[in-house]
Write a protein that holds these residues in place. Sequence first.
Motif, PDB file in Angstrom:
ATOM      1  N   SER A  21      -0.713  -1.118  60.194  1.00  0.00           N
ATOM      2  CA  SER A  21      -1.328  -2.437  60.303  1.00  0.00           C
ATOM      3  C   SER A  21      -2.365  -2.768  59.228  1.00  0.00           C
ATOM      4  N   LEU A  22      -2.916  -1.774  58.550  1.00  0.00           N
ATOM      5  CA  LEU A  22      -3.966  -2.060  57.571  1.00  0.00           C
ATOM      6  C   LEU A  22      -3.405  -2.677  56.299  1.00  0.00           C
ATOM      7  N   PRO A  23      -4.106  -3.655  55.738  1.00  0.00           N
ATOM      8  CA  PRO A  23      -3.638  -4.259  54.486  1.00  0.00           C
ATOM      9  C   PRO A  23      -4.030  -3.399  53.285  1.00  0.00           C
ATOM     10  N   PRO A  24      -3.341  -3.605  52.152  1.00  0.00           N
ATOM     11  CA  PRO A  24      -3.776  -2.935  50.916  1.00  0.00           C
ATOM     12  C   PRO A  24      -5.222  -3.291  50.627  1.00  0.00           C
ATOM     13  N   ALA A  25      -5.901  -2.420  49.920  1.00  0.00           N
ATOM     14  CA  ALA A  25      -7.313  -2.569  49.542  1.00  0.00           C
ATOM     15  C   ALA A  25      -8.256  -2.246  50.691  1.00  0.00           C
ATOM     16  N   THR A  26      -7.745  -1.591  51.747  1.00  0.00           N
ATOM     17  CA  THR A  26      -8.611  -1.171  52.840  1.00  0.00           C
ATOM     18  C   THR A  26      -9.237   0.173  52.501  1.00  0.00           C
ATOM     19  N   VAL A  27     -10.537   0.254  52.654  1.00  0.00           N
ATOM     20  CA  VAL A  27     -11.261   1.503  52.475  1.00  0.00           C
ATOM     21  C   VAL A  27     -11.704   1.960  53.865  1.00  0.00           C
ATOM     22  N   ILE A  28     -11.376   3.214  54.199  1.00  0.00           N
ATOM     23  CA  ILE A  28     -11.745   3.793  55.486  1.00  0.00           C
ATOM     24  C   ILE A  28     -12.758   4.897  55.224  1.00  0.00           C
ATOM     25  N   ARG A  70       4.534   2.449  52.055  1.00  0.00           N
ATOM     26  CA  ARG A  70       4.434   0.990  51.989  1.00  0.00           C
ATOM     27  C   ARG A  70       3.435   0.553  50.925  1.00  0.00           C
ATOM     28  N   VAL A  71       2.304   1.239  50.867  1.00  0.00           N
ATOM     29  CA  VAL A  71       1.296   1.072  49.820  1.00  0.00           C
ATOM     30  C   VAL A  71       0.777   2.472  49.497  1.00  0.00           C
ATOM     31  N   PRO A  72       0.126   2.654  48.359  1.00  0.00           N
ATOM     32  CA  PRO A  72      -0.416   3.984  48.054  1.00  0.00           C
ATOM     33  C   PRO A  72      -1.489   4.402  49.058  1.00  0.00           C
ATOM     34  N   LEU A  73      -1.607   5.699  49.234  1.00  0.00           N
ATOM     35  CA  LEU A  73      -2.683   6.288  50.031  1.00  0.00           C
ATOM     36  C   LEU A  73      -3.484   7.182  49.104  1.00  0.00           C
ATOM     37  N   TYR A  74      -4.789   6.940  49.059  1.00  0.00           N
ATOM     38  CA  TYR A  74      -5.709   7.754  48.287  1.00  0.00           C
ATOM     39  C   TYR A  74      -6.605   8.470  49.297  1.00  0.00           C
ATOM     40  N   LEU A  98      -8.513  -2.496  39.560  1.00  0.00           N
ATOM     41  CA  LEU A  98      -8.441  -2.655  38.114  1.00  0.00           C
ATOM     42  C   LEU A  98      -7.700  -1.508  37.429  1.00  0.00           C
ATOM     43  N   GLU A  99      -7.908  -0.288  37.892  1.00  0.00           N
ATOM     44  CA  GLU A  99      -7.298   0.873  37.247  1.00  0.00           C
ATOM     45  C   GLU A  99      -6.144   1.462  38.045  1.00  0.00           C
ATOM     46  N   ARG A 100      -6.095   1.166  39.328  1.00  0.00           N
ATOM     47  CA  ARG A 100      -5.075   1.733  40.209  1.00  0.00           C
ATOM     48  C   ARG A 100      -4.490   0.626  41.078  1.00  0.00           C
ATOM     49  N   ASP A 101      -3.267   0.844  41.539  1.00  0.00           N
ATOM     50  CA  ASP A 101      -2.685  -0.084  42.501  1.00  0.00           C
ATOM     51  C   ASP A 101      -3.502  -0.045  43.785  1.00  0.00           C
ATOM     52  N   LEU A 102      -3.709  -1.207  44.386  1.00  0.00           N
ATOM     53  CA  LEU A 102      -4.445  -1.252  45.645  1.00  0.00           C
ATOM     54  C   LEU A 102      -3.646  -0.569  46.741  1.00  0.00           C
ATOM     55  N   GLY A 103      -4.334   0.188  47.539  1.00  0.00           N
ATOM     56  CA  GLY A 103      -3.701   0.892  48.644  1.00  0.00           C
ATOM     57  C   GLY A 103      -4.710   1.094  49.749  1.00  0.00           C
ATOM     58  N   ILE A 104      -4.494   2.115  50.535  1.00  0.00           N
ATOM     59  CA  ILE A 104      -5.424   2.532  51.574  1.00  0.00           C
ATOM     60  C   ILE A 104      -6.229   3.691  50.998  1.00  0.00           C
TER      61      ILE A 104
END
Length: 149
Positions: A21-28, A70-74, A98-104
């Motif tokens: 459920s979390l959108p890209p660019a979410t920081v946990i 679905r999106v990258p995980l960092y 800016l430097e990486r694809d947005l992910g979680i």
Amino acid sequence: MILSLPDAEATRKLGVSLGRSLPPATVILLQGDLGAGKTTLVQGIAEGLGISDSIESPTFTLINEYFAGRVPLYHLDLYRLEPEEAEALHLESYWDGLERDLGIVAIEWAERLQYKPENHLQIYLSYLDNGRQIEVIGNGDLFNWQLEI
């Protein structure tokens, strides 16, 4: 939001719901004692994102990156760092797009961050006599975010 979870499997399932459920660019930002379930939660998030790789805490490598979902995980682990060392990593590159694809971005031991992104979920994990308790607090654009279980 405060949830009681009876065991590690319930913690993992909560992570699956987050990953779906979390959108890209979410920081946990994850906080809790050793063994409270931070890595278990991230393993569930990876599963919810569709990542089949083995997810281990990056205690020694500091950062693991997964791109098969679905999106990258960092996945970051700041346990071994002092706050000044964490700042020197310029972690904002993981959430500014800016430097990486947005992910979680899931950060264990987030209390070692001297600065926090404006938009983030703060997750506190703690032990109870009958399992674990997780408190989730949204900040910035995630202030009104609701978990879909």
